[in-house]
Design an enzyme around this catalytic site. Structure first.
Site, PDB file in Angstrom:
ATOM      1  N   ARG A 539       0.831  -1.194   0.000  1.00 15.90           N
ATOM      2  CA  ARG A 539       0.000   0.000   0.000  1.00 15.90           C
ATOM      3  C   ARG A 539       0.872   1.252   0.000  1.00 15.90           C
ATOM      4  O   ARG A 539       1.869   1.327   0.724  1.00 15.90           O
ATOM      5  CB  ARG A 539      -0.872  -0.033   1.261  1.00 15.90           C
ATOM      6  CG  ARG A 539      -2.159   0.760   1.148  1.00 15.90           C
ATOM      7  CD  ARG A 539      -3.218   0.218   2.125  1.00 15.90           C
ATOM      8  NE  ARG A 539      -2.824   0.334   3.506  1.00 15.90           N
ATOM      9  CZ  ARG A 539      -3.481   1.060   4.429  1.00 15.90           C
ATOM     10  NH1 ARG A 539      -4.550   1.739   4.107  1.00 15.90           N
ATOM     11  NH2 ARG A 539      -3.072   1.082   5.670  1.00 15.90           N
ATOM     12  N   SER A 602       6.966  -4.908   7.632  1.00 14.96           N
ATOM     13  CA  SER A 602       6.507  -5.815   8.704  1.00 14.96           C
ATOM     14  C   SER A 602       7.284  -7.120   8.761  1.00 14.96           C
ATOM     15  O   SER A 602       6.710  -8.208   8.713  1.00 14.96           O
ATOM     16  CB  SER A 602       5.021  -6.110   8.511  1.00 14.96           C
ATOM     17  OG  SER A 602       4.322  -4.910   8.404  1.00 14.96           O
ATOM     18  N   ASP A 656       4.876  -2.885  11.418  1.00 13.74           N
ATOM     19  CA  ASP A 656       3.433  -2.617  11.412  1.00 13.74           C
ATOM     20  C   ASP A 656       2.839  -2.563  12.823  1.00 13.74           C
ATOM     21  O   ASP A 656       1.889  -1.828  13.080  1.00 13.74           O
ATOM     22  CB  ASP A 656       2.679  -3.658  10.572  1.00 13.74           C
ATOM     23  CG  ASP A 656       2.927  -5.090  11.016  1.00 13.74           C
ATOM     24  OD1 ASP A 656       3.854  -5.322  11.807  1.00 13.74           O
ATOM     25  OD2 ASP A 656       2.193  -5.992  10.560  1.00 13.74           O
TER      26      ASP A 656
END
Length: 917
Positions: A539, A602, A656
């Site tokens: 994203r 992450s 994350d």
């Protein structure tokens, strides 16, 4: 020739006239289709009343739960005993059920008399007599050395609270033994059997004869889920969804309901269709006002109804020239066997003349035709009424299953159904007319209800044995309070190891410093670019933060990361990321903009500053080469340079979990912990700098990314690791690594369930021992299925549909077991999370020297968000294990991308503050 035709015409005309005459006289006994549909609707209302807790006491149709939960599936085997107590004789039966796919049953039985002094004497003596006969049977058949399960067919109204218990409500027929009413007949028989030292019998089931009929037929036809008896009395049973039975605890699966439909109409619901003959018969019966439906249907009463009608017609001068014999005045002189004989095809008229002559009457041809038609109307009405009630049951079954068309089988028994020449055909025809959307097969029970009791026992025995095996598997996942405290303590030890310089290299929980040293204070502002890489989707976000008002606006675009990129070279991966950034900036009209960037990455990284992160190892299916041991920020900068299109200021690389904590920290200042419960599993928290030996300085706090997924990689969780966890680990991309994550995260829970289902199927405990090809496919049982299957709102039917998608043809019982398996796996995951989280909040409380502490945990991840029970179990576990901490859970609405932007904003603010000093 002409004379023959004339005679035929005369006889036909005579027949027509007589039929019309009887039809006019018995007009009220002829039920139209409209009336039958109305009776069907009334019976449906009565069923609903009987099933409801509040309405059952006043319901005429009692809908008694039988605690028979399953029908035979063909895997039953072994030797079983069966007793049938309910008539002038009682029967002891040995049933040998063999499996081998043959559905083979062999029976040996012995009848014993039931003398009047026994059935009307003392209850204790009755059961001792039954036990003596059972012992005699077992000696004769040389069964004394065996421990055998027994099923008892007890054809009297009983209230059951479990399969092997029944409180006698009242004796019927000729039985009147004292001291039995209101007591458990199974206990009475068990006590009586204790007198025989060498008798080793376990009573597993108490069964009504209707249930026995259904079970007998279900052994031969798995579609059989209704039992009907039309004999001396009449009754029906069927398999009802547990969720509809208010009288019994639990919502899962199905249970056989004994409707006791003979009492339908006792509350006045059938007054408009009862005739003067029904009322007269009822008044002369042993139980006036009771069993009114049965009195219009069963063989105990049909002959008497015919007698009353013939008497009335004779009195009115419509039969026998107005003459009445003395025999016609005697109650019970016409029996149902006479009715059946009079309706026999071809011989019927001859039989009618003979029966009427035996009654002292002198019938004409016209009388015989009329009497035969009276019998037809009475027995046809019986079949019609039965059909209407049965159609109501079939409609309920179809609606319960949410089917447009139902395919089912009805097990039938009873003398009226068996001996009456026209009865079965009439019943079948009317049922099919009333329920055109049901394909019904009628199956005659050859061996009666005693075999059925043995089948109930065989099923109970199978279910009991299977249950033990299933419980053994499920028990491996049920963690005790002691085990959870042990996990909490071990996690605490691992935290300390990870924070200390000397032990850090060996620690499984890496406790990585993130160099995030402050939380948002509301003064942050500006435009920031955020990247979020942690799974198959990548994203890119533009985040606009306004100061003071705590207002954040976000624009984002999601890009796929193809498998060949995830597992290709590092250069290809980072070039792909930069291509996505270029597309996004183009899309937003920001092509040349210079923006601070926060990178949510992450995966476990070792950081030496907020904008440096060395990848320790890939997780979650990523395998890009030449990345482990490299600084991912440098790799991103190099890729941006290769692109040579834009210049971005990479301020922070963020995990994350940290992003989640920051997002929630922006809304709630008490938020000092971030938790991810999704595809992966991780936790971060704000640690006192003085406890972090890996970083210079003792002042303030820094966020620690625990990377707790590796907890247990040193063997400290071996005591709770099951064979299924080991199979999942061995089949993973990183065997021996991330063991805690493999027991708790969404990426693996479905796979654990799949391994358990395969094992249970191999043991023959699920899916009839058939493993579908799809179930053999790794990863096919996704964690989203756990969330769907465990939903409280989900009916078992929908569970079966999910399993059908996986090529699994499941029974109702299979669906219950699958739901239980999903439940223990997800519950253990939530408890393990809870133990880890309890360790961190207790550490924070002790570090601050507080007796009681309030703290907020920011949470993100599909498992936490979508699973119906995960969040509740997690909260309950934390509360139990950390009673001095008041822990609030806050869902991160906007995920870690917003968190990366906020960290970037905070880092910019802190850099500014340092420069001003």
């Amino acid at each position: 020739m002409f004379a023959v035709h004339l005679m035929a015409f005369y006889f036909t005309k005579l027949k027509e006239d007589q039929i019309k005459k009887v039809d006019r006289f018995l007009y009220h006994m002829r039920l139209s289709d409209e009336t039958l549909l109305d009776i069907m609707a009334r019976f449906q209302v009565e069923m609903q009343k009987g099933l409801g807790k509040d309405t059952n006491p006043t319901a005429s149709v009692k809908m008694l739960p039988t605690f028979v939960r399953a029908i035979p599936d063909g895997s039953e085997n072994g030797e079983f005993l069966s007793l049938d107590l309910g008539g002038s004789k009682f029967r002891v039966l040995k049933v040998q059920v063999s499996e081998e796919g043959k559905r083979n049953v062999q029976m040996e039985s012995q009848f014993y008399p039931t003398p009047n002094e026994i059935i009307r004497g003392n209850g204790t003596e009755l059961f001792e007599y039954v036990a003596d006969c059972l012992a005699d049977f077992m000696k004769t058949k040389e069964l004394m050395q065996k421990k055998l399960p027994l099923g008892l067919t007890f054809s009297f109204p009983c209230k059951q609270t479990k399969l092997e218990e029944g409180i006698l409500l009242s004796w019927t027929k000729k039985f009147k033994a004292r001291g039995v009413q209101g007591t458990d007949v199974v206990s009475s028989l068990t006590n009586a059997m204790k007198r025989h030292q060498d008798l080793d019998v376990d009573i597993l089931a108490l069964v009504n004869d209707t249930v026995g009929t259904m079970m007998t037929c279900a052994y031969d036809d798995p579609y059989c889920e209704v039992g009907v008896i039309i004999g001396t009395g009449t009754n029906a049973c069927y398999m009802e969804d547990m969720s509809n039975i208010d009288l019994v605890e639990g919502d899962e699966g199905r249970m056989c309901i004994n409707t006791e439909w003979g009492a339908f109409g006792d509350d006045g619901a059938l007054e408009d269709i009862r005739t003067e003959f029904d009322r007269e018969l009822d008044l002369g019966s042993l139980n006036p006002g009771k069993q009114l439906f049965e009195k219009m249907i069963s063989s105990l009463y049909l002959g008497e109804l015919v007698r009353l009608i013939l008497l009335k017609m004779a009195k009115a001068g419509l039969l026998f020239g107005g003459e009445k014999s003395s025999a016609l005045h005697i109650k019970g002189k016409i029996e149902t066997r006479h009715v059946a004989a009079m309706e026999r095809y071809k011989e019927g008229l001859g039989n009618t003349r003979e029966i009427l002559t035996d009654l002292g009457l002198e019938p004409s041809d016209a009388d015989c035709i009329a009497v035969q038609h009276v019998c037809t109307i009475v027995s046809f009405r019986s079949a019609n009424l039965c059909a209407a009630a049965l159609a109501a049951i079939l409609t309920r079954l179809r609606e319960n299953k949410k089917l447009v068309r139902l395919r089912t089988t009805v097990g039938m028994d009873g003398t009226l159904y068996k001996i009456h020449p026209q009865y079965p055909k009439r019943l079948h025809k009317v049922v099919r007319k009333l329920v055109p959307n049901c394909d019904v097969r009628f199956l005659l029970s050859e061996s009666g209800s005693t075999k059925g009791a043995a089948m109930v026992t065989a099923v109970a025995s199978r279910v009991q044995a299977q249950r033990k095996q299933i419980d053994k598997v499920l028990a491996l996942f049920r963690l005790t309070q002691e085990q959870l405290v042990g996990i909490q303590n071990k996690m605490r030890v691992e935290f300390e190891y990870g924070l200390k310089k000397d032990t850090h290299p060996l620690a499984t929980v890496k406790m990585l410093p993130t160099y995030v040293c402050g939380m948002p204070d509301g003064t942050e502002k500006g435009k920031f670019l955020a990247l979020d890489l942690g799974g198959t989707n990548f994203r890119v976000l533009l985040v606009k933060i306004r100061s003071g008002r705590r207002s954040v606006r976000m624009y984002n675009k999601i890009f796929a990361v193809p498998l060949e990129i995830m597992q290709g070279t590092g250069e290809e991966l980072f070039d792909h990321i930069v291509q996505c950034i270029a597309d996004f900036l183009d899309y937003m009209g920001l092509k040349g903009a210079q923006l601070p960037l926060g990178f949510t990455f992450s995966f476990p990284c070792r950081q030496t500053s907020i904008d440096k992160g060395t990848l320790i190892e890939w997780t979650k299916g990523f395998k890009a080469t030449d990345c482990e041991g490299e600084d991912v920020v440098d790799m991103l900068r190099e890729a941006i340079k290769r692109r040579n299109e834009f210049d971005l200021d990479i301020v922070a690389v963020v995990n994350d979990t940290v992003g989640t904590m920051m997002t929630c920290g922006y809304e709630d200042r008490n938020c000092e912990v971030g938790l991810i419960a999704g595809t992966g599993s991780n936790m971060c928290y704000m640690e006192e700098m003085r406890n972090i030996e890996l970083v210079e300085g003792d002042e303030g706090k820094m966020c620690i990314n625990t990377e707790w997924g590796g907890f247990g990689d040193n063997g400290c969780l071996d005591d709770i690791q099951t064979q299924y966890d080991k199979e999942v680990d061995e089949g993973s991309l990183n065997p021996g690594k991330q063991r805690y994550e493999k027991m708790t995260s969404g990426m693996y829970l479905g796979e654990i369930v799949r391994q358990i289902l395969i094992n249970l199927t191999k043991q023959g405990l699920l899916f009839r021992g058939q493993i579908s090809e799809r179930l053999r496919t790794r990863g096919i049982f996704e964690t989203k299925f756990l969330s769907q299957i465990e939903s409280d709102r989900l009916a078992l039917l929908q569970v079966r549909r999910i399993l059908q998608q996986l090529g699994l043809d499941s029974t109702c019982e299979d669906s219950i077991v699958v739901k239980e398996v999903c439940g223990v796996v997800s519950r253990r995951a939530a408890q393990l999370y809870g133990a880890g989280l309890a360790a961190i909040v207790e550490k924070r409380r002790e570090d601050q020297g507080l007796e009681h502490m309030r703290i907020t945990v920011g949470v993100d991840g599909t498992l936490y968000k979508l699973h119906p029970h995960f969040s509740r179990i997690l909260r309950e576990t934390v509360k139990e294990l950390a009673p001095h901490c008041d822990v609030m859970f806050m869902l991160s609405e906007d995920g870690s991308g917003k968190g990366a932007a906020l960290i970037t904003a905070v880092a910019k603010r802190l850099q500014q503050a340092q420069r001003e000093h």
